[in-house]
Design a protein around this motif. Sequence first.
Motif, PDB file in Angstrom:
ATOM      1  N   TYR A  53      38.428  39.634  34.760  1.00 41.94           N
ATOM      2  CA  TYR A  53      39.440  40.551  35.271  1.00 41.94           C
ATOM      3  C   TYR A  53      40.853  40.108  34.880  1.00 41.94           C
ATOM      4  CZ  TYR A  53      35.854  42.802  38.087  1.00 41.94           C
ATOM      5  OH  TYR A  53      34.741  43.485  38.492  1.00 41.94           O
ATOM      6  N   TYR A  54      41.632  41.064  34.398  1.00 43.27           N
ATOM      7  CA  TYR A  54      43.035  40.806  34.104  1.00 43.27           C
ATOM      8  C   TYR A  54      43.821  40.859  35.410  1.00 43.27           C
ATOM      9  CZ  TYR A  54      47.803  41.650  32.431  1.00 43.27           C
ATOM     10  OH  TYR A  54      49.163  41.568  32.219  1.00 43.27           O
ATOM     11  N   GLU A  55      44.413  39.731  35.791  1.00 46.19           N
ATOM     12  CA  GLU A  55      45.065  39.633  37.091  1.00 46.19           C
ATOM     13  C   GLU A  55      46.546  40.014  37.048  1.00 46.19           C
ATOM     14  OE1 GLU A  55      44.247  35.742  38.590  1.00 46.19           O
ATOM     15  OE2 GLU A  55      42.091  35.904  38.224  1.00 46.19           O
ATOM     16  N   GLY A  56      47.100  40.186  35.860  1.00 49.41           N
ATOM     17  CA  GLY A  56      48.477  40.664  35.739  1.00 49.41           C
ATOM     18  C   GLY A  56      49.545  39.602  35.858  1.00 49.41           C
ATOM     19  N   TYR A  57      49.157  38.334  35.817  1.00 47.27           N
ATOM     20  CA  TYR A  57      50.153  37.270  35.927  1.00 47.27           C
ATOM     21  C   TYR A  57      50.937  37.081  34.630  1.00 47.27           C
ATOM     22  CZ  TYR A  57      47.630  36.052  40.188  1.00 47.27           C
ATOM     23  OH  TYR A  57      47.034  36.083  41.425  1.00 47.27           O
ATOM     24  N   PHE A  58      50.305  37.394  33.503  1.00 43.65           N
ATOM     25  CA  PHE A  58      50.961  37.241  32.213  1.00 43.65           C
ATOM     26  C   PHE A  58      50.946  38.580  31.473  1.00 43.65           C
ATOM     27  CE2 PHE A  58      49.449  33.039  33.386  1.00 43.65           C
ATOM     28  CZ  PHE A  58      50.574  32.261  33.182  1.00 43.65           C
ATOM     29  N   ASN A  59      51.368  38.581  30.238  1.00 39.08           N
ATOM     30  CA  ASN A  59      51.506  39.835  29.492  1.00 39.08           C
ATOM     31  C   ASN A  59      50.179  40.535  29.255  1.00 39.08           C
ATOM     32  OD1 ASN A  59      54.313  39.672  29.239  1.00 39.08           O
ATOM     33  ND2 ASN A  59      54.151  38.331  27.452  1.00 39.08           N
ATOM     34  N   ASP A  60      49.129  39.773  29.056  1.00 35.43           N
ATOM     35  CA  ASP A  60      47.823  40.394  28.819  1.00 35.43           C
ATOM     36  C   ASP A  60      46.709  39.420  29.182  1.00 35.43           C
ATOM     37  OD1 ASP A  60      47.757  38.561  26.711  1.00 35.43           O
ATOM     38  OD2 ASP A  60      48.223  40.058  25.191  1.00 35.43           O
ATOM     39  N   LEU A  61      45.474  39.880  29.051  1.00 31.22           N
ATOM     40  CA  LEU A  61      44.299  39.084  29.412  1.00 31.22           C
ATOM     41  C   LEU A  61      44.186  37.836  28.552  1.00 31.22           C
ATOM     42  CD1 LEU A  61      41.655  38.850  31.063  1.00 31.22           C
ATOM     43  CD2 LEU A  61      40.536  40.184  29.279  1.00 31.22           C
ATOM     44  N   ALA A  62      44.528  37.950  27.276  1.00 28.57           N
ATOM     45  CA  ALA A  62      44.406  36.807  26.361  1.00 28.57           C
ATOM     46  C   ALA A  62      45.250  35.626  26.839  1.00 28.57           C
ATOM     47  CB  ALA A  62      44.811  37.219  24.953  1.00 28.57           C
ATOM     48  N   GLU A  63      46.460  35.891  27.293  1.00 31.09           N
ATOM     49  CA  GLU A  63      47.332  34.814  27.783  1.00 31.09           C
ATOM     50  C   GLU A  63      46.714  34.133  28.999  1.00 31.09           C
ATOM     51  OE1 GLU A  63      51.562  35.142  28.176  1.00 31.09           O
ATOM     52  OE2 GLU A  63      51.617  36.896  26.861  1.00 31.09           O
ATOM     53  N   GLU A  64      46.183  34.935  29.917  1.00 27.93           N
ATOM     54  CA  GLU A  64      45.573  34.364  31.128  1.00 27.93           C
ATOM     55  C   GLU A  64      44.356  33.506  30.784  1.00 27.93           C
ATOM     56  OE1 GLU A  64      46.870  37.823  34.362  1.00 27.93           O
ATOM     57  OE2 GLU A  64      44.761  37.505  33.896  1.00 27.93           O
ATOM     58  N   LEU A  65      43.518  34.009  29.883  1.00 28.25           N
ATOM     59  CA  LEU A  65      42.304  33.265  29.520  1.00 28.25           C
ATOM     60  C   LEU A  65      42.643  31.990  28.769  1.00 28.25           C
ATOM     61  CD1 LEU A  65      39.998  36.231  28.433  1.00 28.25           C
ATOM     62  CD2 LEU A  65      39.814  34.843  30.502  1.00 28.25           C
ATOM     63  N   ALA A  66      43.673  32.024  27.945  1.00 28.77           N
ATOM     64  CA  ALA A  66      44.081  30.823  27.206  1.00 28.77           C
ATOM     65  C   ALA A  66      44.462  29.710  28.179  1.00 28.77           C
ATOM     66  CB  ALA A  66      45.245  31.147  26.284  1.00 28.77           C
ATOM     67  N   LEU A  67      45.151  30.090  29.256  1.00 30.19           N
ATOM     68  CA  LEU A  67      45.547  29.099  30.260  1.00 30.19           C
ATOM     69  C   LEU A  67      44.338  28.599  31.041  1.00 30.19           C
ATOM     70  CD1 LEU A  67      47.878  27.618  31.655  1.00 30.19           C
ATOM     71  CD2 LEU A  67      48.035  29.537  33.247  1.00 30.19           C
ATOM     72  N   LYS A  68      43.443  29.516  31.436  1.00 31.81           N
ATOM     73  CA  LYS A  68      42.274  29.126  32.219  1.00 31.81           C
ATOM     74  C   LYS A  68      41.353  28.184  31.441  1.00 31.81           C
ATOM     75  CE  LYS A  68      41.811  33.170  35.265  1.00 31.81           C
ATOM     76  NZ  LYS A  68      40.957  34.338  35.617  1.00 31.81           N
ATOM     77  N   LEU A  69      41.145  28.486  30.169  1.00 34.68           N
ATOM     78  CA  LEU A  69      40.205  27.695  29.370  1.00 34.68           C
ATOM     79  C   LEU A  69      40.877  26.537  28.643  1.00 34.68           C
ATOM     80  CD1 LEU A  69      37.997  30.520  27.764  1.00 34.68           C
ATOM     81  CD2 LEU A  69      37.720  29.345  29.950  1.00 34.68           C
ATOM     82  N   ASP A  70      42.221  26.504  28.717  1.00 33.17           N
ATOM     83  CA  ASP A  70      42.989  25.447  28.054  1.00 33.17           C
ATOM     84  C   ASP A  70      42.703  25.424  26.546  1.00 33.17           C
ATOM     85  OD1 ASP A  70      44.823  23.402  27.913  1.00 33.17           O
ATOM     86  OD2 ASP A  70      43.343  21.822  28.288  1.00 33.17           O
TER      87      ASP A  70
END
Length: 270
Positions: A53-70
């Motif tokens: 799920y895209y939580e809306g904390y960053f510009n898009d889902l890719a940015e959020e996943l990059a942070l989560k998965l490091d």
Amino acid sequence: MAKTKVYFWLKVDKKFFDNIFIKRLKNMPGGYTMTVIYIRLMLESLESDCVLYYEGYFNDLAEELALKLDVSEDDIRMTLSYFTQCGLIQVDSDSNAEMPQAKAMLESETNWAWYKREQRKQAKLDNVQNKKKKSNSCPTEIELEKEIEIDIEKEIESEERDREKISASAEISKYYQSRIGVIDGVQYQQLMDYHTQDKLELDLIKLAIDKAADNGKRSFGYVNTILKNWTQNGIKTAAQQKEEQQRYIADKGHAQKTVNITDPFGGNLG
């Protein structure tokens, strides 16, 4: 009271790496990295019904996943792009990413279910051991182990049938997306009901999808109408549908000949 926990995992076997889209990555730059990230994305989705799920904390889902998965944002974007094109990731209008292959490979069990499974095994063992004490022709230790193994195998077979149903659902979801477009949860469940409840074979459901796409009717309603008509007419396999189509064409040709012979205004009496 202890809180019930649910454990999730992916059952990955050789078939996963035999997938043509996975095999193609071997010869692509960064293919190994993308394969690993894809597996990690599936694992990340397990506790949310195989949806990222895209939580809306960053510009898009890719940015959020990059942070989560490091991992690097570029690697995430390449992975999302490639597997979306292959149909193994489905992104909806809210930028949420569904992982249909993860659903097909998903295994889960609560700690309570694990406890009950072990309890059943122990009860079976105790039961056989009691029979052993009361009977002169008691089973040997090897026979005892075989009986327990048979019960476990039956459980495994039942679980395997459940996995086959999940695999079929992923196959249909992927095929629909490749020919029609994005499918939502309600539509997805309706298609699977035709397979699991109405017993329509997968090839017949695919045929309905093909007919809609080939006629330029890229809508779920059109596919649903075709399947509903086939169900009402007792057609459950692609072979039955083919026979019905041939019979219809033959009957239509016969009716046309009859009209030509008997119509006094047609100018053709034979």
